[in-house]
Design an enzyme around this catalytic site. Structure first.
Site, mmCIF file in Angstrom:
data_model
loop_
_atom_site.group_PDB
_atom_site.id
_atom_site.type_symbol
_atom_site.label_atom_id
_atom_site.label_comp_id
_atom_site.label_asym_id
_atom_site.label_seq_id
_atom_site.Cartn_x
_atom_site.Cartn_y
_atom_site.Cartn_z
ATOM 1 N N ARG A 41 10.233 -11.909 -11.606
ATOM 2 C CA ARG A 41 10.528 -12.874 -12.682
ATOM 3 C C ARG A 41 9.231 -13.149 -13.436
ATOM 4 N NH1 ARG A 41 12.588 -17.246 -8.579
ATOM 5 N NH2 ARG A 41 10.629 -16.492 -7.732
ATOM 6 N N ASP A 44 0.868 -1.177 0.000
ATOM 7 C CA ASP A 44 0.000 0.000 0.000
ATOM 8 C C ASP A 44 0.907 1.230 0.000
ATOM 9 O OD1 ASP A 44 -3.148 0.699 1.044
ATOM 10 O OD2 ASP A 44 -1.609 2.247 1.279
ATOM 11 N N HIS A 82 -4.959 14.429 -9.605
ATOM 12 C CA HIS A 82 -5.228 13.002 -9.839
ATOM 13 C C HIS A 82 -4.361 12.423 -10.964
ATOM 14 C CE1 HIS A 82 -7.965 9.506 -9.895
ATOM 15 N NE2 HIS A 82 -8.225 9.904 -8.645
ATOM 16 N N GLU A 118 -4.485 2.560 -4.417
ATOM 17 C CA GLU A 118 -3.025 2.540 -4.306
ATOM 18 C C GLU A 118 -2.548 1.252 -3.641
ATOM 19 O OE1 GLU A 118 -4.893 2.976 -1.553
ATOM 20 O OE2 GLU A 118 -3.315 3.923 -0.371
HETATM 21 N N1 LIG Z 1 -4.640 9.151 -8.787
HETATM 22 C C1 LIG Z 1 -5.371 8.148 -8.300
HETATM 23 N N2 LIG Z 1 -5.695 8.128 -6.997
HETATM 24 C C2 LIG Z 1 -6.425 7.124 -6.506
HETATM 25 C C3 LIG Z 1 -6.845 6.071 -7.337
HETATM 26 N N3 LIG Z 1 -7.554 5.201 -6.582
HETATM 27 C C4 LIG Z 1 -7.563 5.707 -5.320
HETATM 28 N N4 LIG Z 1 -6.854 6.843 -5.286
HETATM 29 C C5 LIG Z 1 -6.604 7.727 -4.129
HETATM 30 O O1 LIG Z 1 -5.740 7.095 -3.211
HETATM 31 C C6 LIG Z 1 -5.894 7.750 -1.962
HETATM 32 C C7 LIG Z 1 -5.849 6.740 -0.855
HETATM 33 O O2 LIG Z 1 -5.825 7.437 0.338
HETATM 34 P P1 LIG Z 1 -5.882 6.766 1.742
HETATM 35 O O3 LIG Z 1 -6.638 5.472 1.671
HETATM 36 O O4 LIG Z 1 -6.383 7.797 2.722
HETATM 37 O O5 LIG Z 1 -4.433 6.345 2.057
HETATM 38 P P2 LIG Z 1 -3.066 7.130 1.979
HETATM 39 O O6 LIG Z 1 -3.199 8.592 1.760
HETATM 40 O O7 LIG Z 1 -2.232 6.424 0.966
HETATM 41 O O8 LIG Z 1 -2.480 6.919 3.398
HETATM 42 P P3 LIG Z 1 -1.951 5.563 4.038
HETATM 43 O O9 LIG Z 1 -2.398 4.429 3.224
HETATM 44 O O10 LIG Z 1 -2.566 5.551 5.407
HETATM 45 O O11 LIG Z 1 -0.465 5.696 4.094
HETATM 46 C C8 LIG Z 1 -7.216 8.530 -2.023
HETATM 47 O O12 LIG Z 1 -6.923 9.909 -2.104
HETATM 48 C C9 LIG Z 1 -7.841 8.047 -3.328
HETATM 49 O O13 LIG Z 1 -8.592 9.069 -3.952
HETATM 50 C C10 LIG Z 1 -6.500 6.108 -8.726
HETATM 51 O O14 LIG Z 1 -6.818 5.233 -9.533
HETATM 52 N N5 LIG Z 1 -5.759 7.161 -9.165
#
Ligand SMILES: Nc1nc2c(ncn2[C@@H]2O[C@H](COP(=O)(O)OP(=O)(O)OP(=O)(O)O)[C@@H](O)[C@H]2O)c(=O)[nH]1
Length: 383
Positions: A291, A259, A272, A302
């Site tokens: 591999r 993650d 975005h 993410e």
């Molecule tokens: N650009 C982009 N952002 C995405 C996508 N899918 C999800 N996200 C974003 O990923 C982010 C995930 O945020 P959080 O779940 O709060 O987690 P984080 O900010 O990574 O924090 P931690 O996981 O706690 O370290 C959100 O802002 C979503 O909008 C995507 O396909 N593209």
């Protein structure tokens, strides 16, 4: 033995090949990306066309040598079926040799018919040459079937193998020193022609099924692939993990969940699209690190996953660390300049074929949660 009329059979052959030519031509027009269909349409078209010339020659009572044009259909058809199959399989199209061979045989057959006034010599020659052209097509189909078994390619390989055999047998029975009784030879040839009609239909059917099979495989692939990164998606992941666990290999698979840390900040700061570029870069980095038989997946947002089908016992921490470093040391090119991110990783090794995919996933997820809670940018092994 029931008497068969060669002329009637030739009319049926003409009709069948004309219909198959129209069907494949329509298909080629519709599916522009399948270039093999043009060659296959040409194969059926050549048979239909040469039979039309033969029928016209018969109608206007042209010299008998004109009838030999009908013999060229099967020859040209064998050439085009073989070339079409190569194109379909994505093989290199080395056509100069086979085309020159076909042209040479065609000229020799016409000259033989004109010089002798007999049709058996040209028919025998063209049938022999057809068998020689069909044999490599059959081999290619056989190899393709071994590489990726399936009914359509099996049907194609079988139809081509039997066609080559029938062509060879017909070439032999037409020779007067093999079957001196010419009426009997004509009957044998008629039965061979009947078999050829059936085999042409089988080939047409195999072509249709091959195209359908390819389209279905493409759709299946699309359903299982994440558009942004080109990695497997969640659906593909579930299926692969289930299959790997069912396999019950000596070394159970290892699963890592990744993650991206504080990914929301990237979206919030740069937008975005920049976030997407980072995700796509991570996908690329994972592909480079693994591999070919390891699986990289984008689970959504993410979150990524990696499955190692073959991993030595006790290797879990090293594998997880390799992923963390691979992502953490990269600078991903984006519209906002190169960006660096870190990932938290949870790793779990399946406990054997008895453990459900959901249970392995849940242990890896709990480890990932621990890694996040412990401060992020780290690898945590599951209990
Ligand atoms: N650009 C982009 N952002 C995405 C996508 N899918 C999800 N996200 C974003 O990923 C982010 C995930 O945020 P959080 O779940 O709060 O987690 P984080 O900010 O990574 O924090 P931690 O996981 O706690 O370290 C959100 O802002 C979503 O909008 C995507 O396909 N593209």
């Amino acid at each position: 033995m029931q008497t068969l009329q060669v002329d009637t059979l030739l009319s049926v052959y003409q009709l069948v090949t004309a219909m198959l030519a129209l069907a494949t031509l329509g298909g080629a027009w519709h599916l522009k990306s399948e270039r093999a269909l043009w060659l296959w349409a040409g194969a059926f078209g050549a048979s239909a066309l040469t039979q039309t010339v033969r029928a016209l020659a018969f109608a206007v009572e042209a010299p008998r040598a004109w009838y030999a044009v009908g013999h060229l259909g099967g020859l040209i058809s064998a050439l085009l079926v073989m070339l079409g199959l190569r194109v379909f399989l994505g093989q290199r199209l080395r056509c100069r040799g086979p085309v020159a061979f076909t042209a040479l045989v065609a000229v020799a057959a016409l000259v033989l018919a004109a010089a002798t006034g007999h049709l058996w010599a040209s028919l025998s020659l063209t049938l022999l040459a057809s068998a020689l052209l069909t044999a490599p097509a059959m081999r290619a189909a056989q190899q393709a079937w071994r590489a990726q078994p399936g009914f359509p390619m099996l049907l194609m390989a079988t139809a081509l193998a039997v066609s080559a055999g029938v062509e060879l047998a017909r070439a032999c029975v037409m020779l007067p020193w093999v079957v001196p009784d010419r009426a009997l030879a004509t009957q044998y040839n008629a039965w061979g022609l009947l078999a050829t009609i059936g085999l042409v239909i089988a080939q047409g059917l195999a072509m249709l099924l091959l195209l359908q099979d390819r389209a279905l495989r493409r759709i299946e692939q699309l359903i299982e692939v994440d558009v942004l990164t080109g990695l497997l998606n969640r659906r593909g992941f579930d299926e692969r993990l289930r299959r790997l666990l069912q396999r019950g290999a000596e070394q159970p698979p290892v699963l890592a969940l990744l993650d991206v840390d504080h990914f929301k900040r990237i979206n919030d700061t740069h937008g975005h699209a920049v976030g997407d570029a980072v995700l796509s870069g991570i996908g690329e980095r994972l592909r480079e690190t693994l591999r070919p038989f390891d699986l990289a997946v984008r689970l959504g947002g993410e979150e990524f996953a990696v499955i190692w089908a073959q991993a030595e016992p006790g290797d879990e921490a090293r594998l997880g660390e390799r992923l963390r470093e691979a992502v953490g040391t990269a600078a991903f090119p984006t519209a906002a300049g190169p960006l660096a991110v870190t990932v938290s990783v949870g790793v779990a090794r399946a406990r054997g074929a008895n453990e459900a995919p959901e249970a392995v996933f849940s242990r890896a997820d709990a480890a990932l949660y621990d890694a996040k809670r412990a401060g992020r940018d780290r690898v945590q092994l599951a209990a």
